[in-house]
Write a protein that holds these residues in place. Structure first.
Motif, mmCIF file in Angstrom:
data_model
loop_
_atom_site.group_PDB
_atom_site.id
_atom_site.type_symbol
_atom_site.label_atom_id
_atom_site.label_comp_id
_atom_site.label_asym_id
_atom_site.label_seq_id
_atom_site.Cartn_x
_atom_site.Cartn_y
_atom_site.Cartn_z
ATOM 1 N N PHE A 143 0.778 -1.304 -0.070
ATOM 2 C CA PHE A 143 -0.120 0.102 0.049
ATOM 3 C C PHE A 143 0.918 1.181 -0.099
ATOM 4 C CE2 PHE A 143 -4.543 -0.814 1.121
ATOM 5 C CZ PHE A 143 -4.444 -2.130 0.840
ATOM 6 N N SER A 144 1.862 1.365 0.605
ATOM 7 C CA SER A 144 2.639 2.369 0.675
ATOM 8 C C SER A 144 3.437 2.786 -0.490
ATOM 9 C CB SER A 144 3.888 2.203 2.022
ATOM 10 O OG SER A 144 4.726 1.069 1.508
ATOM 11 N N ASP A 145 3.585 2.001 -1.622
ATOM 12 C CA ASP A 145 4.247 1.849 -2.754
ATOM 13 C C ASP A 145 3.069 2.343 -3.934
ATOM 14 O OD1 ASP A 145 6.556 2.225 -4.144
ATOM 15 O OD2 ASP A 145 6.420 0.087 -4.905
ATOM 16 N N ALA A 146 1.911 2.776 -3.340
ATOM 17 C CA ALA A 146 0.998 2.953 -4.823
ATOM 18 C C ALA A 146 0.083 3.996 -4.138
ATOM 19 C CB ALA A 146 0.080 1.328 -4.456
ATOM 20 N N TRP A 147 -0.299 4.516 -5.430
ATOM 21 C CA TRP A 147 -1.498 5.887 -5.344
ATOM 22 C C TRP A 147 -2.694 5.186 -6.072
ATOM 23 C CZ3 TRP A 147 -0.760 11.406 -4.913
ATOM 24 C CH2 TRP A 147 0.213 11.818 -4.159
ATOM 25 N N TYR A 148 -3.816 5.705 -5.675
ATOM 26 C CA TYR A 148 -5.071 5.576 -6.129
ATOM 27 C C TYR A 148 -5.517 6.546 -6.973
ATOM 28 C CZ TYR A 148 -10.155 4.779 -5.521
ATOM 29 O OH TYR A 148 -11.569 4.558 -5.800
ATOM 30 N N ILE A 149 -5.864 6.208 -8.344
ATOM 31 C CA ILE A 149 -6.498 7.151 -9.218
ATOM 32 C C ILE A 149 -7.741 7.236 -9.111
ATOM 33 C CG2 ILE A 149 -6.657 7.488 -11.905
ATOM 34 C CD1 ILE A 149 -3.814 6.421 -12.102
ATOM 35 N N SER A 150 -8.276 8.018 -8.638
ATOM 36 C CA SER A 150 -9.635 8.165 -7.922
ATOM 37 C C SER A 150 -10.789 8.693 -8.947
ATOM 38 C CB SER A 150 -9.599 9.129 -6.668
ATOM 39 O OG SER A 150 -8.950 10.174 -6.931
ATOM 40 N N GLU A 151 -10.320 9.703 -10.012
ATOM 41 C CA GLU A 151 -11.027 10.452 -10.881
ATOM 42 C C GLU A 151 -10.419 10.479 -12.066
ATOM 43 O OE1 GLU A 151 -14.069 10.824 -9.601
ATOM 44 O OE2 GLU A 151 -13.636 11.132 -7.351
ATOM 45 N N LEU A 152 -11.349 10.132 -13.199
ATOM 46 C CA LEU A 152 -10.715 10.516 -14.596
ATOM 47 C C LEU A 152 -11.970 10.922 -15.372
ATOM 48 C CD1 LEU A 152 -8.293 10.530 -16.596
ATOM 49 C CD2 LEU A 152 -8.922 7.968 -17.212
ATOM 50 N N GLY A 153 -11.968 12.142 -16.110
ATOM 51 C CA GLY A 153 -13.228 12.387 -16.839
ATOM 52 C C GLY A 153 -12.688 13.254 -17.971
ATOM 53 N N VAL A 154 -13.261 13.377 -19.302
ATOM 54 C CA VAL A 154 -13.101 14.079 -20.213
ATOM 55 C C VAL A 154 -14.548 14.799 -20.643
ATOM 56 C CG1 VAL A 154 -12.225 14.382 -22.744
ATOM 57 C CG2 VAL A 154 -11.092 13.106 -20.779
ATOM 58 N N ARG A 155 -14.501 15.914 -21.120
ATOM 59 C CA ARG A 155 -15.803 16.502 -21.453
ATOM 60 C C ARG A 155 -16.311 15.742 -22.981
ATOM 61 N NH1 ARG A 155 -18.590 21.077 -20.692
ATOM 62 N NH2 ARG A 155 -17.201 22.331 -19.487
ATOM 63 N N ILE A 156 -17.468 15.704 -22.998
ATOM 64 C CA ILE A 156 -18.123 14.620 -24.029
ATOM 65 C C ILE A 156 -17.505 15.318 -25.241
ATOM 66 C CG2 ILE A 156 -20.205 14.101 -25.463
ATOM 67 C CD1 ILE A 156 -21.471 14.247 -22.305
ATOM 68 N N ARG A 161 -13.889 13.972 -26.356
ATOM 69 C CA ARG A 161 -13.436 12.454 -26.151
ATOM 70 C C ARG A 161 -12.801 11.778 -27.403
ATOM 71 N NH1 ARG A 161 -18.687 10.676 -22.229
ATOM 72 N NH2 ARG A 161 -17.769 11.979 -20.405
ATOM 73 N N ARG A 162 -12.070 10.613 -27.249
ATOM 74 C CA ARG A 162 -11.715 9.927 -28.452
ATOM 75 C C ARG A 162 -10.455 10.828 -29.078
ATOM 76 N NH1 ARG A 162 -13.096 4.454 -27.954
ATOM 77 N NH2 ARG A 162 -15.151 4.468 -27.280
ATOM 78 N N GLN A 163 -9.900 11.547 -28.312
ATOM 79 C CA GLN A 163 -8.747 12.421 -28.851
ATOM 80 C C GLN A 163 -7.515 12.249 -28.119
ATOM 81 O OE1 GLN A 163 -9.930 16.696 -29.250
ATOM 82 N NE2 GLN A 163 -11.770 16.095 -29.303
ATOM 83 N N GLY A 164 -7.514 11.062 -27.178
ATOM 84 C CA GLY A 164 -6.227 10.881 -26.403
ATOM 85 C C GLY A 164 -5.916 11.613 -25.203
ATOM 86 N N ILE A 165 -7.064 12.539 -24.875
ATOM 87 C CA ILE A 165 -6.655 13.382 -23.644
ATOM 88 C C ILE A 165 -6.589 12.496 -22.372
ATOM 89 C CG2 ILE A 165 -7.807 15.356 -22.421
ATOM 90 C CD1 ILE A 165 -8.730 16.349 -24.984
ATOM 91 N N GLY A 166 -7.557 11.579 -22.321
ATOM 92 C CA GLY A 166 -7.679 10.826 -20.954
ATOM 93 C C GLY A 166 -6.247 10.222 -20.808
#
Length: 206
Positions: A98-111, A114-119
């Motif tokens: 656990f001490s060696d990991a981060w939690y990616i909690s949120e990811l979002g791109v405006r509609i 999308r499909r442009q590689g931004i995420g």
């Protein structure tokens, strides 16, 4: 207009924060979640905690946010996340400290963006910053059905943890009216993820 990727901090102008809130509500208000948030709930539940002890990456066109990613140390993640992963750690399905990991909690791109590689670019910014904090792994949870994140993260080498987590009694379902009641978890190595993202970029520039 070119997309700029910036890390939010306490000195970031208010218009970026307000734009983040707007895009957050749009991203999670659609399929597969259909969640409902007030501006204050996003501010207090997402923006401020990550600003205090996590990472916020904003993809911007001028002063308008078109995508975002948030992460925090796994040891700071919600208790239900830690409980699920502790169980998977004991079974050998999550072989990460656990001490060696981060939690990616949120990811979002405006509609519209999308499909442009931004995420993928946002993920790259998160992984680079996690490495700067001397941690080597990331994990995340996402909707078990119809989640774009599963495809994106597997493309950069993430491993899906067997099984799913029932979140029917969670705040997302009971308070924010989420239509997604099951979550799957993935994890990966930050350096491997960055290598894969670099390879994807090279393919797109040929």
């Amino acid at each position: 207009m070119e997309i700029e990727y910036i890390y939010a901090d306490a000195n970031i102008p208010d218009q970026y924060r307000n734009s983040f809130i707007e895009v957050y509500k749009e991203a999670f208000g659609g399929h597969p979640y259909y969640e409902v948030y007030t501006d204050l709930e996003v501010l207090e539940g997402v923006w401020l905690p990550h600003l205090a002890f996590g990472i916020i990456v904003l993809a911007c066109e001028g002063e308008s946010v078109v995508g975002f990613g948030c992460a925090m140390p796994l040891l700071k993640s919600p208790s239900e996340v830690q409980e699920f992963l502790r169980t998977k750690q004991r079974s050998g399905d999550f072989p990460i400290e656990f001490s060696d990991a981060w939690y990616i909690s949120e990811l979002g791109v405006r509609i519209t963006h999308r499909r442009q590689g931004i995420g993928t670019q946002i993920i790259g910014q998160l992984l680079a910053r996690i490495l700067e904090y001397q941690c080597h792994y990331y994990c995340l949870r996402t909707a078990a059905k119809d989640s774009n994140s599963i495809r994106i993260f597997k493309r950069i080498g993430a491993i899906e943890i067997p099984g799913f987590q029932d979140v029917s009694d969670s705040e997302q379902v009971k308070v924010h009216k989420s239509q997604s009641t099951a979550r799957v978890y993935l994890y990966g190595n930050c350096e491997e993820g960055l290598r894969k993202i670099s390879e994807i970029q090279k393919l797109h520039t040929k």
